[in-house]
Design an enzyme around this catalytic site. Structure first.
Site, short mmCIF file in Angstrom:
data_model
loop_
_atom_site.label_atom_id
_atom_site.label_comp_id
_atom_site.label_asym_id
_atom_site.label_seq_id
_atom_site.Cartn_x
_atom_site.Cartn_y
_atom_site.Cartn_z
N GLY A 121 0.67 -0.97 -0.07
CA GLY A 121 -0.35 -0.47 -0.09
C GLY A 121 0.72 1.04 0.01
O GLY A 121 0.99 1.96 0.75
N TYR A 122 0.84 1.24 -1.13
CA TYR A 122 2.24 2.31 -1.39
C TYR A 122 1.58 3.76 -2.54
O TYR A 122 0.92 4.87 -0.88
CB TYR A 122 3.65 2.79 -1.98
CG TYR A 122 4.71 1.65 -1.41
CD1 TYR A 122 4.52 1.48 0.00
CD2 TYR A 122 6.46 1.89 -2.10
CE1 TYR A 122 5.82 0.27 0.58
CE2 TYR A 122 6.88 1.04 -1.33
CZ TYR A 122 6.34 0.22 -0.11
OH TYR A 122 7.98 0.21 0.54
N SER A 155 -2.42 -4.07 -5.99
CA SER A 155 -2.14 -5.25 -6.72
C SER A 155 -2.47 -6.05 -5.42
O SER A 155 -1.65 -6.70 -4.46
CB SER A 155 -1.71 -6.06 -7.37
OG SER A 155 -0.75 -4.73 -8.28
N GLU A 238 16.24 -8.00 -5.05
CA GLU A 238 15.69 -8.43 -6.54
C GLU A 238 15.39 -7.78 -8.08
O GLU A 238 15.34 -8.34 -9.49
CB GLU A 238 14.36 -8.64 -6.37
CG GLU A 238 13.95 -9.86 -5.05
CD GLU A 238 12.61 -11.09 -6.26
OE1 GLU A 238 13.46 -12.00 -5.28
OE2 GLU A 238 11.80 -11.01 -6.72
N GLU A 371 8.83 8.67 -17.45
CA GLU A 371 9.15 9.60 -17.15
C GLU A 371 9.94 10.07 -16.19
O GLU A 371 11.25 10.56 -16.37
CB GLU A 371 7.75 11.10 -17.33
CG GLU A 371 7.32 11.30 -18.75
CD GLU A 371 6.41 9.45 -19.32
OE1 GLU A 371 5.62 8.97 -18.02
OE2 GLU A 371 6.45 9.74 -20.59
C1 LIG Z 1 -0.04 -2.69 -12.74
C2 LIG Z 1 0.06 -1.77 -12.10
C3 LIG Z 1 0.12 -2.44 -10.49
C4 LIG Z 1 0.49 -1.08 -9.96
N1 LIG Z 1 0.91 -2.19 -8.46
C5 LIG Z 1 0.97 -0.93 -7.38
C6 LIG Z 1 1.26 -2.05 -5.81
O1 LIG Z 1 1.24 -2.84 -6.01
N2 LIG Z 1 1.37 -0.95 -4.35
C7 LIG Z 1 1.08 0.57 -5.03
O2 LIG Z 1 1.17 1.67 -4.12
N3 LIG Z 1 1.30 0.92 -6.93
C8 LIG Z 1 0.90 -0.10 -7.57
N4 LIG Z 1 0.66 0.65 -8.52
C9 LIG Z 1 0.80 1.96 -8.51
C10 LIG Z 1 2.39 2.53 -9.55
O3 LIG Z 1 3.12 2.38 -8.22
C11 LIG Z 1 1.77 4.31 -9.90
O4 LIG Z 1 0.58 3.91 -10.85
C12 LIG Z 1 2.92 5.37 -10.61
O5 LIG Z 1 3.60 5.14 -9.40
C13 LIG Z 1 2.80 6.45 -11.37
O6 LIG Z 1 1.76 6.74 -10.55
P1 LIG Z 1 0.77 7.14 -10.83
O7 LIG Z 1 0.05 6.36 -11.55
O8 LIG Z 1 0.24 8.14 -9.52
O9 LIG Z 1 1.21 8.90 -11.83
P2 LIG Z 1 1.22 9.96 -11.77
O10 LIG Z 1 2.05 10.19 -10.98
O11 LIG Z 1 -0.03 11.04 -11.36
O12 LIG Z 1 2.04 10.14 -13.19
C14 LIG Z 1 1.13 11.03 -14.00
C15 LIG Z 1 2.15 11.35 -15.29
O13 LIG Z 1 2.54 11.88 -14.82
C16 LIG Z 1 4.09 12.06 -15.36
N5 LIG Z 1 5.26 12.71 -14.25
C17 LIG Z 1 4.63 12.41 -13.20
N6 LIG Z 1 5.68 13.33 -12.01
C18 LIG Z 1 6.56 13.27 -13.13
C19 LIG Z 1 8.09 14.14 -13.23
N7 LIG Z 1 8.93 14.23 -11.68
N8 LIG Z 1 8.45 14.66 -14.21
C20 LIG Z 1 7.99 13.79 -15.98
N9 LIG Z 1 7.19 13.01 -15.22
C21 LIG Z 1 5.78 13.49 -15.20
C22 LIG Z 1 3.92 10.36 -15.46
O14 LIG Z 1 5.13 10.16 -16.04
C23 LIG Z 1 3.11 10.17 -15.79
O15 LIG Z 1 2.63 9.82 -16.99
C24 LIG Z 1 0.46 -0.33 -10.50
C25 LIG Z 1 0.12 0.21 -10.86
C26 LIG Z 1 0.59 -0.47 -11.76
C27 LIG Z 1 0.39 0.40 -13.42
#
Ligand SMILES: Cc1cc2nc3c(=O)[nH]c(=O)nc-3n(C[C@H](O)[C@H](O)[C@H](O)COP(=O)(O)OP(=O)(O)OC[C@H]3O[C@@H](n4cnc5c(N)ncnc54)[C@H](O)[C@@H]3O)c2cc1C
Length: 386
Positions: A121-122, A155, A238, A371
Protein backbone atom coordinates in the site's frame (compact mmCIF):
# COMPACT_ATOMS: atom_id res chain seq x y z
CA UNK A 1 26.22 -26.52 -6.05
CA UNK A 2 27.07 -26.37 -9.73
CA UNK A 3 24.74 -24.17 -11.82
CA UNK A 4 23.97 -26.84 -14.43
CA UNK A 5 23.09 -29.49 -11.84
CA UNK A 6 20.81 -27.05 -10.06
CA UNK A 7 19.26 -25.94 -13.34
CA UNK A 8 18.44 -29.54 -14.30
CA UNK A 9 16.88 -30.15 -10.91
CA UNK A 10 14.75 -27.00 -11.19
CA UNK A 11 13.73 -27.80 -14.78
CA UNK A 12 12.66 -31.33 -13.88
CA UNK A 13 10.52 -30.13 -10.97
CA UNK A 14 8.95 -27.31 -12.99
CA UNK A 15 8.17 -29.57 -15.97
CA UNK A 16 6.34 -32.07 -13.77
CA UNK A 17 4.57 -29.36 -11.75
CA UNK A 18 3.32 -27.53 -14.87
CA UNK A 19 2.03 -30.83 -16.33
CA UNK A 20 0.21 -31.64 -13.06
CA UNK A 21 -1.30 -28.14 -12.99
CA UNK A 22 -2.66 -28.52 -16.54
CA UNK A 23 -4.34 -31.76 -15.49
CA UNK A 24 -5.82 -30.22 -12.36
CA UNK A 25 -7.08 -27.04 -14.10
CA UNK A 26 -8.05 -28.20 -17.61
CA UNK A 27 -8.69 -25.29 -19.99
CA UNK A 28 -8.18 -22.59 -17.36
CA UNK A 29 -5.98 -19.63 -18.46
CA UNK A 30 -2.62 -18.99 -16.76
CA UNK A 31 -4.05 -15.72 -15.39
CA UNK A 32 -6.63 -17.58 -13.27
CA UNK A 33 -6.04 -16.61 -9.62
CA UNK A 34 -6.89 -20.03 -8.13
CA UNK A 35 -4.54 -21.73 -10.57
CA UNK A 36 -1.77 -19.22 -9.80
CA UNK A 37 -2.21 -19.65 -6.04
CA UNK A 38 -2.17 -23.46 -6.29
CA UNK A 39 1.02 -23.46 -8.31
CA UNK A 40 2.75 -21.06 -5.92
CA UNK A 41 1.63 -23.12 -2.90
CA UNK A 42 3.15 -26.24 -4.49
CA UNK A 43 6.34 -24.37 -5.36
CA UNK A 44 6.76 -23.25 -1.76
CA UNK A 45 5.89 -26.68 -0.33
CA UNK A 46 8.64 -28.16 -2.53
CA UNK A 47 11.22 -25.73 -1.11
CA UNK A 48 11.56 -23.32 -4.05
CA UNK A 49 10.87 -20.17 -1.99
CA UNK A 50 13.36 -18.04 -0.06
CA UNK A 51 16.14 -19.19 -2.39
CA UNK A 52 18.45 -16.32 -1.43
CA UNK A 53 17.33 -15.89 2.20
CA UNK A 54 19.68 -17.01 4.98
CA UNK A 55 19.29 -20.63 6.05
CA UNK A 56 18.87 -19.49 9.66
CA UNK A 57 15.65 -17.70 8.59
CA UNK A 58 14.27 -20.71 6.72
CA UNK A 59 15.71 -19.85 3.30
CA UNK A 60 18.20 -21.78 1.18
CA UNK A 61 21.07 -19.25 1.19
CA UNK A 62 21.78 -19.77 -2.54
CA UNK A 63 24.15 -17.51 -4.53
CA UNK A 64 22.79 -15.13 -7.16
CA UNK A 65 23.94 -17.34 -10.11
CA UNK A 66 21.67 -20.19 -8.96
CA UNK A 67 18.76 -17.83 -8.26
CA UNK A 68 19.16 -16.39 -11.78
CA UNK A 69 19.15 -19.92 -13.25
CA UNK A 70 15.93 -20.70 -11.35
CA UNK A 71 14.21 -17.56 -12.71
CA UNK A 72 15.24 -18.50 -16.26
CA UNK A 73 13.91 -22.03 -15.91
CA UNK A 74 10.69 -20.77 -14.33
CA UNK A 75 10.06 -18.39 -17.22
CA UNK A 76 10.78 -21.11 -19.81
CA UNK A 77 8.58 -23.70 -18.11
CA UNK A 78 5.28 -21.99 -18.95
CA UNK A 79 4.41 -21.82 -15.23
CA UNK A 80 1.92 -19.13 -14.15
CA UNK A 81 3.03 -16.05 -12.20
CA UNK A 82 2.51 -16.27 -8.45
CA UNK A 83 0.08 -14.18 -6.39
CA UNK A 84 2.44 -13.53 -3.46
CA UNK A 85 5.20 -11.95 -5.56
CA UNK A 86 5.16 -8.92 -3.28
CA UNK A 87 5.56 -11.01 -0.13
CA UNK A 88 8.42 -13.10 -1.54
CA UNK A 89 10.16 -10.32 -3.47
CA UNK A 90 9.72 -7.21 -1.33
CA UNK A 91 8.35 -7.72 2.18
CA UNK A 92 10.45 -10.79 3.04
CA UNK A 93 13.79 -9.15 2.17
CA UNK A 94 12.64 -5.93 3.92
CA UNK A 95 11.97 -7.81 7.16
CA UNK A 96 15.29 -9.62 6.86
CA UNK A 97 17.01 -6.23 6.66
CA UNK A 98 14.92 -4.02 8.96
CA UNK A 99 12.38 -6.18 10.85
CA UNK A 100 12.58 -6.90 14.58
CA UNK A 101 13.33 -10.48 15.67
CA UNK A 102 9.66 -10.78 16.69
CA UNK A 103 8.46 -9.57 13.28
CA UNK A 104 10.77 -12.00 11.47
CA UNK A 105 9.53 -14.90 13.62
CA UNK A 106 5.90 -13.92 13.10
CA UNK A 107 5.87 -13.15 9.37
CA UNK A 108 8.69 -14.90 7.47
CA UNK A 109 7.32 -18.47 7.84
CA UNK A 110 3.95 -17.40 6.37
CA UNK A 111 5.70 -15.98 3.30
CA UNK A 112 7.96 -19.00 2.82
CA UNK A 113 5.01 -21.40 3.09
CA UNK A 114 2.69 -19.07 1.11
CA UNK A 115 0.03 -19.21 3.81
CA UNK A 116 -0.11 -15.38 4.05
CA UNK A 117 -0.46 -13.26 0.93
CA UNK A 118 0.86 -9.67 0.98
CA UNK A 119 0.05 -6.48 -0.84
CA UNK A 120 1.88 -3.15 -1.02
CA UNK A 121 0.00 0.00 0.00
CA UNK A 122 2.12 2.87 -1.30
CA UNK A 123 0.34 4.77 -4.12
CA UNK A 124 -2.51 7.19 -3.41
CA UNK A 125 -4.77 9.16 -5.75
CA UNK A 126 -2.51 12.24 -5.42
CA UNK A 127 0.76 10.48 -4.63
CA UNK A 128 2.08 8.11 -7.32
CA UNK A 129 5.32 9.26 -8.93
CA UNK A 130 5.64 11.75 -6.09
CA UNK A 131 5.16 9.03 -3.50
CA UNK A 132 6.41 11.12 -0.57
CA UNK A 133 3.32 13.34 -1.02
CA UNK A 134 1.21 10.56 0.54
CA UNK A 135 -1.50 11.64 2.98
CA UNK A 136 -2.83 8.47 4.64
CA UNK A 137 -2.18 9.23 8.28
CA UNK A 138 -1.51 7.13 11.38
CA UNK A 139 -2.11 8.72 14.79
CA UNK A 140 -0.97 7.15 18.03
CA UNK A 141 -3.62 6.06 20.52
CA UNK A 142 -2.06 4.11 23.40
CA UNK A 143 -0.32 1.00 22.09
CA UNK A 144 -1.88 1.40 18.64
CA UNK A 145 -1.91 3.60 15.56
CA UNK A 146 -5.23 4.67 14.09
CA UNK A 147 -4.92 4.71 10.28
CA UNK A 148 -7.17 6.82 8.03
CA UNK A 149 -6.82 7.43 4.29
CA UNK A 150 -6.90 5.83 0.84
CA UNK A 151 -4.52 3.79 -1.28
CA UNK A 152 -4.94 2.95 -4.97
CA UNK A 153 -3.61 0.47 -7.56
CA UNK A 154 -2.95 -1.96 -4.71
CA UNK A 155 -2.17 -5.23 -6.51
CA UNK A 156 -3.64 -8.37 -4.90
CA UNK A 157 -5.37 -6.43 -2.06
CA UNK A 158 -8.58 -8.39 -2.79
CA UNK A 159 -6.89 -11.67 -1.88
CA UNK A 160 -4.23 -10.42 0.54
CA UNK A 161 -4.07 -11.33 4.23
CA UNK A 162 -1.64 -8.51 5.03
CA UNK A 163 -0.56 -5.16 3.62
CA UNK A 164 2.63 -3.21 4.19
CA UNK A 165 1.64 0.40 4.25
CA UNK A 166 3.37 3.77 4.05
CA UNK A 167 1.63 6.28 6.33
CA UNK A 168 2.26 9.82 7.50
CA UNK A 169 3.10 9.89 11.20
CA UNK A 170 4.42 13.47 11.38
CA UNK A 171 2.54 16.03 9.28
CA UNK A 172 4.87 18.86 10.34
CA UNK A 173 8.13 17.18 9.21
CA UNK A 174 9.59 17.62 5.66
CA UNK A 175 7.61 15.20 3.49
CA UNK A 176 10.19 12.36 3.26
CA UNK A 177 10.85 12.51 6.99
CA UNK A 178 7.36 12.08 8.46
CA UNK A 179 6.56 8.64 6.97
CA UNK A 180 6.40 5.25 8.75
CA UNK A 181 6.20 1.66 7.48
CA UNK A 182 3.36 -0.45 9.01
CA UNK A 183 2.23 -4.07 8.68
CA UNK A 184 -1.57 -4.13 8.56
CA UNK A 185 -3.94 -7.07 8.90
CA UNK A 186 -6.33 -6.86 5.94
CA UNK A 187 -9.12 -8.36 8.09
CA UNK A 188 -8.93 -5.46 10.59
CA UNK A 189 -12.23 -3.54 11.00
CA UNK A 190 -12.35 -0.32 8.94
CA UNK A 191 -10.70 -1.64 5.75
CA UNK A 192 -12.70 -1.61 2.51
CA UNK A 193 -11.26 -3.09 -0.69
CA UNK A 194 -12.80 -2.00 -3.97
CA UNK A 195 -11.52 -3.94 -7.03
CA UNK A 196 -10.60 -2.10 -10.25
CA UNK A 197 -11.15 -3.92 -13.53
CA UNK A 198 -8.24 -3.61 -15.95
CA UNK A 199 -8.54 -3.12 -19.69
CA UNK A 200 -7.25 -6.68 -20.29
CA UNK A 201 -10.38 -7.95 -18.49
CA UNK A 202 -8.45 -9.10 -15.42
CA UNK A 203 -8.92 -7.69 -11.97
CA UNK A 204 -5.64 -7.65 -10.15
CA UNK A 205 -5.52 -4.27 -8.42
CA UNK A 206 -7.78 -2.30 -6.10
CA UNK A 207 -8.66 0.84 -4.21
CA UNK A 208 -8.21 0.33 -0.46
CA UNK A 209 -9.90 2.59 2.13
CA UNK A 210 -8.76 2.84 5.77
CA UNK A 211 -11.31 4.26 8.16
CA UNK A 212 -9.93 4.38 11.72
CA UNK A 213 -8.05 1.08 11.34
CA UNK A 214 -6.22 0.09 14.53
CA UNK A 215 -2.67 -1.24 14.09
CA UNK A 216 -0.43 -2.28 17.02
CA UNK A 217 2.71 -0.14 17.45
CA UNK A 218 4.61 -3.47 17.39
CA UNK A 219 3.65 -3.74 13.66
CA UNK A 220 5.79 -0.74 12.73
CA UNK A 221 8.99 -1.76 10.90
CA UNK A 222 11.96 0.37 11.97
CA UNK A 223 11.71 3.64 13.85
CA UNK A 224 8.74 6.00 13.66
CA UNK A 225 9.20 8.46 10.74
CA UNK A 226 11.99 6.33 9.22
CA UNK A 227 9.67 4.58 6.72
CA UNK A 228 10.98 6.36 3.61
CA UNK A 229 14.46 4.78 3.90
CA UNK A 230 12.88 1.35 4.47
CA UNK A 231 10.64 1.76 1.41
CA UNK A 232 13.58 2.82 -0.77
CA UNK A 233 15.68 -0.17 0.34
CA UNK A 234 12.69 -2.42 -0.36
CA UNK A 235 12.51 -1.07 -3.92
CA UNK A 236 16.03 -2.30 -4.67
CA UNK A 237 15.40 -5.93 -3.70
CA UNK A 238 15.34 -8.38 -6.57
CA UNK A 239 16.33 -5.65 -9.01
CA UNK A 240 19.16 -7.85 -10.26
CA UNK A 241 16.87 -10.78 -11.07
CA UNK A 242 13.61 -8.87 -11.81
CA UNK A 243 14.27 -8.71 -15.55
CA UNK A 244 15.39 -12.31 -16.12
CA UNK A 245 11.90 -13.83 -16.58
CA UNK A 246 10.81 -10.79 -18.57
CA UNK A 247 13.72 -11.12 -21.00
CA UNK A 248 13.17 -14.87 -21.38
CA UNK A 249 9.50 -14.13 -22.16
CA UNK A 250 10.43 -11.41 -24.65
CA UNK A 251 12.92 -13.66 -26.42
CA UNK A 252 10.25 -16.34 -26.83
CA UNK A 253 7.71 -13.77 -28.04
CA UNK A 254 10.19 -12.55 -30.64
CA UNK A 255 10.73 -16.13 -31.86
CA UNK A 256 6.94 -16.67 -32.03
CA UNK A 257 6.51 -13.37 -33.84
CA UNK A 258 9.05 -14.34 -36.51
CA UNK A 259 7.10 -17.60 -36.99
CA UNK A 260 3.82 -15.64 -37.18
CA UNK A 261 5.31 -13.35 -39.85
CA UNK A 262 6.44 -16.37 -41.88
CA UNK A 263 3.00 -18.00 -41.81
CA UNK A 264 0.97 -14.80 -42.40
CA UNK A 265 0.44 -14.09 -46.11
CA UNK A 266 -0.42 -10.71 -47.55
CA UNK A 267 -0.94 -10.44 -51.30
CA UNK A 268 0.31 -14.03 -51.53
CA UNK A 269 3.66 -13.34 -49.85
CA UNK A 270 4.77 -14.00 -46.27
CA UNK A 271 4.95 -10.91 -44.10
CA UNK A 272 8.49 -11.88 -43.18
CA UNK A 273 9.45 -10.61 -46.69
CA UNK A 274 7.99 -7.16 -46.03
CA UNK A 275 10.84 -4.63 -45.51
CA UNK A 276 8.91 -2.68 -42.82
CA UNK A 277 8.12 -5.86 -40.88
CA UNK A 278 11.75 -7.01 -41.21
CA UNK A 279 12.88 -3.62 -39.94
CA UNK A 280 10.63 -3.98 -36.85
CA UNK A 281 11.86 -7.52 -36.17
CA UNK A 282 15.50 -6.42 -36.49
CA UNK A 283 14.88 -3.54 -34.09
CA UNK A 284 13.36 -5.93 -31.54
CA UNK A 285 16.29 -8.31 -31.97
CA UNK A 286 18.78 -5.49 -31.30
CA UNK A 287 16.76 -4.31 -28.28
CA UNK A 288 16.94 -7.87 -26.94
CA UNK A 289 20.73 -8.07 -27.35
CA UNK A 290 21.21 -4.73 -25.56
CA UNK A 291 18.88 -5.80 -22.75
CA UNK A 292 20.67 -9.12 -22.29
CA UNK A 293 24.03 -7.37 -21.97
CA UNK A 294 22.66 -4.90 -19.41
CA UNK A 295 21.00 -7.73 -17.45
CA UNK A 296 24.26 -9.67 -17.44
CA UNK A 297 26.22 -6.69 -16.11
CA UNK A 298 23.59 -6.14 -13.40
CA UNK A 299 23.84 -9.77 -12.32
CA UNK A 300 27.65 -9.59 -12.27
CA UNK A 301 27.43 -6.50 -10.01
CA UNK A 302 24.99 -8.33 -7.71
CA UNK A 303 27.34 -11.35 -7.55
CA UNK A 304 30.08 -8.91 -6.41
CA UNK A 305 27.58 -7.74 -3.71
CA UNK A 306 27.48 -4.22 -5.13
CA UNK A 307 24.42 -2.11 -4.29
CA UNK A 308 22.13 -1.72 -7.33
CA UNK A 309 22.66 1.74 -8.82
CA UNK A 310 20.49 4.04 -10.95
CA UNK A 311 21.42 1.99 -14.06
CA UNK A 312 18.40 -0.19 -13.16
CA UNK A 313 16.25 2.71 -14.41
CA UNK A 314 17.84 2.42 -17.82
CA UNK A 315 17.08 -1.29 -18.19
CA UNK A 316 13.47 -0.76 -16.91
CA UNK A 317 12.98 1.95 -19.53
CA UNK A 318 14.51 -0.06 -22.38
CA UNK A 319 12.67 -3.28 -21.45
CA UNK A 320 9.21 -1.73 -21.03
CA UNK A 321 9.37 0.40 -24.17
CA UNK A 322 10.94 -2.26 -26.40
CA UNK A 323 8.39 -4.81 -25.16
CA UNK A 324 5.58 -2.46 -26.17
CA UNK A 325 7.20 -2.00 -29.62
CA UNK A 326 7.40 -5.77 -30.11
CA UNK A 327 3.74 -6.24 -29.17
CA UNK A 328 2.65 -3.27 -31.35
CA UNK A 329 4.33 -5.05 -34.26
CA UNK A 330 2.60 -8.34 -33.38
CA UNK A 331 -0.81 -6.65 -33.50
CA UNK A 332 0.02 -4.95 -36.79
CA UNK A 333 0.97 -8.36 -38.23
CA UNK A 334 -2.29 -9.95 -37.02
CA UNK A 335 -4.17 -7.06 -38.62
CA UNK A 336 -7.90 -6.31 -38.13
CA UNK A 337 -8.44 -9.68 -36.42
CA UNK A 338 -6.52 -8.26 -33.45
CA UNK A 339 -9.47 -5.98 -32.70
CA UNK A 340 -11.90 -8.90 -32.23
CA UNK A 341 -12.94 -9.74 -28.69
CA UNK A 342 -11.14 -12.68 -27.12
CA UNK A 343 -14.27 -14.86 -27.31
CA UNK A 344 -14.48 -14.70 -31.11
CA UNK A 345 -13.49 -18.20 -32.33
CA UNK A 346 -11.09 -16.82 -34.96
CA UNK A 347 -9.45 -14.53 -32.40
CA UNK A 348 -8.98 -17.21 -29.77
CA UNK A 349 -5.84 -18.55 -31.41
CA UNK A 350 -4.20 -15.14 -31.18
CA UNK A 351 -5.65 -14.17 -27.81
CA UNK A 352 -2.36 -14.12 -25.93
CA UNK A 353 -0.99 -11.42 -28.28
CA UNK A 354 -4.03 -9.22 -27.59
CA UNK A 355 -3.80 -9.82 -23.87
CA UNK A 356 -0.05 -9.22 -23.66
CA UNK A 357 -0.39 -6.06 -25.77
CA UNK A 358 -2.99 -4.62 -23.40
CA UNK A 359 -1.05 -5.65 -20.31
CA UNK A 360 2.17 -4.12 -21.66
CA UNK A 361 0.61 -0.64 -21.35
CA UNK A 362 1.09 -1.08 -17.57
CA UNK A 363 4.79 -1.80 -17.93
CA UNK A 364 5.78 1.80 -18.66
CA UNK A 365 3.81 2.89 -15.54
CA UNK A 366 4.37 0.37 -12.73
CA UNK A 367 7.54 0.58 -10.60
CA UNK A 368 8.15 4.12 -11.86
CA UNK A 369 6.89 5.58 -15.14
CA UNK A 370 9.08 6.07 -18.21
CA UNK A 371 9.23 9.82 -17.55
CA UNK A 372 10.48 9.21 -14.01
CA UNK A 373 13.07 6.70 -15.28
CA UNK A 374 14.25 9.26 -17.85
CA UNK A 375 14.63 11.83 -15.07
CA UNK A 376 16.73 9.36 -13.04
CA UNK A 377 18.91 8.44 -16.02
CA UNK A 378 19.31 12.11 -17.00
CA UNK A 379 20.21 13.35 -13.54
CA UNK A 380 21.98 10.41 -11.91
CA UNK A 381 23.59 8.48 -14.78
CA UNK A 382 24.31 11.23 -17.33
CA UNK A 383 24.76 14.01 -14.74
CA UNK A 384 22.46 16.43 -16.60
CA UNK A 385 21.16 19.50 -14.69
CA UNK A 386 17.79 19.12 -12.92
C1 LIG B 1 -0.18 -2.89 -13.04
C2 LIG B 1 0.13 -1.94 -11.92
C3 LIG B 1 0.26 -2.44 -10.63
C4 LIG B 1 0.52 -1.56 -9.57
N1 LIG B 1 0.62 -2.08 -8.31
C5 LIG B 1 0.81 -1.25 -7.26
C6 LIG B 1 0.84 -1.77 -5.91
O1 LIG B 1 0.71 -2.97 -5.69
N2 LIG B 1 0.99 -0.89 -4.90
C7 LIG B 1 1.15 0.45 -5.10
O2 LIG B 1 1.32 1.18 -4.13
N3 LIG B 1 1.12 0.99 -6.36
C8 LIG B 1 0.96 0.16 -7.44
N4 LIG B 1 0.91 0.68 -8.72
C9 LIG B 1 0.94 2.12 -8.90
C10 LIG B 1 2.19 2.66 -9.55
O3 LIG B 1 3.29 2.61 -8.67
C11 LIG B 1 1.87 4.10 -10.00
O4 LIG B 1 0.88 4.01 -11.01
C12 LIG B 1 3.07 4.83 -10.54
O5 LIG B 1 3.99 5.09 -9.50
C13 LIG B 1 2.67 6.18 -11.21
O6 LIG B 1 1.90 6.94 -10.35
P1 LIG B 1 0.48 7.55 -10.83
O7 LIG B 1 -0.29 6.44 -11.45
O8 LIG B 1 -0.11 8.25 -9.66
O9 LIG B 1 0.83 8.59 -11.98
P2 LIG B 1 1.26 10.12 -11.77
O10 LIG B 1 2.40 10.19 -10.81
O11 LIG B 1 0.06 10.93 -11.51
O12 LIG B 1 1.82 10.45 -13.21
C14 LIG B 1 0.96 10.85 -14.31
C15 LIG B 1 1.86 11.19 -15.49
O13 LIG B 1 2.73 12.30 -15.15
C16 LIG B 1 4.09 11.96 -15.37
N5 LIG B 1 4.94 12.56 -14.33
C17 LIG B 1 4.70 12.57 -13.00
N6 LIG B 1 5.73 13.19 -12.35
C18 LIG B 1 6.63 13.57 -13.29
C19 LIG B 1 7.89 14.25 -13.25
N7 LIG B 1 8.43 14.64 -12.10
N8 LIG B 1 8.54 14.46 -14.43
C20 LIG B 1 8.01 14.05 -15.61
N9 LIG B 1 6.80 13.41 -15.71
C21 LIG B 1 6.12 13.17 -14.57
C22 LIG B 1 4.12 10.43 -15.25
O14 LIG B 1 5.23 9.89 -15.93
C23 LIG B 1 2.79 10.04 -15.88
O15 LIG B 1 2.91 10.00 -17.28
C24 LIG B 1 0.66 -0.18 -9.80
C25 LIG B 1 0.53 0.32 -11.11
C26 LIG B 1 0.27 -0.55 -12.16
C27 LIG B 1 0.13 0.01 -13.54
Amino acid sequence: MEVETFRREARAWLTDAVAALREDFPGRPLTDMALRRTFEDRLCAAGWSGLGWPEAEGGRGLPIELIAAFHEEYARSGAPKGVNIIGHGILGPTLLLSGSEEQKRRFLPGILANTEIWCQGYSEPDAGSDLAALRTRAERDGAEYVVTGQKIWTSFAHIADWCFLLVRTDASAPKHKGISFLLVDMKAPGITVRPIRQMDGQQEFNEVFFDGVRVPLANRVGEENAGWGIAMAAASFERATYFIPRLVQMEEELRDLVALCRETLRDGRPLSDDPLVRDGLARSFLDMQALKLHARSMLAAAARHEQPGPEGSFIKLLWSESHQRLLDLALAVIGPEAALGPDEPSARRRRHWQHDHLWSRAETILAGTSEIQRNVVGERVLGLPR
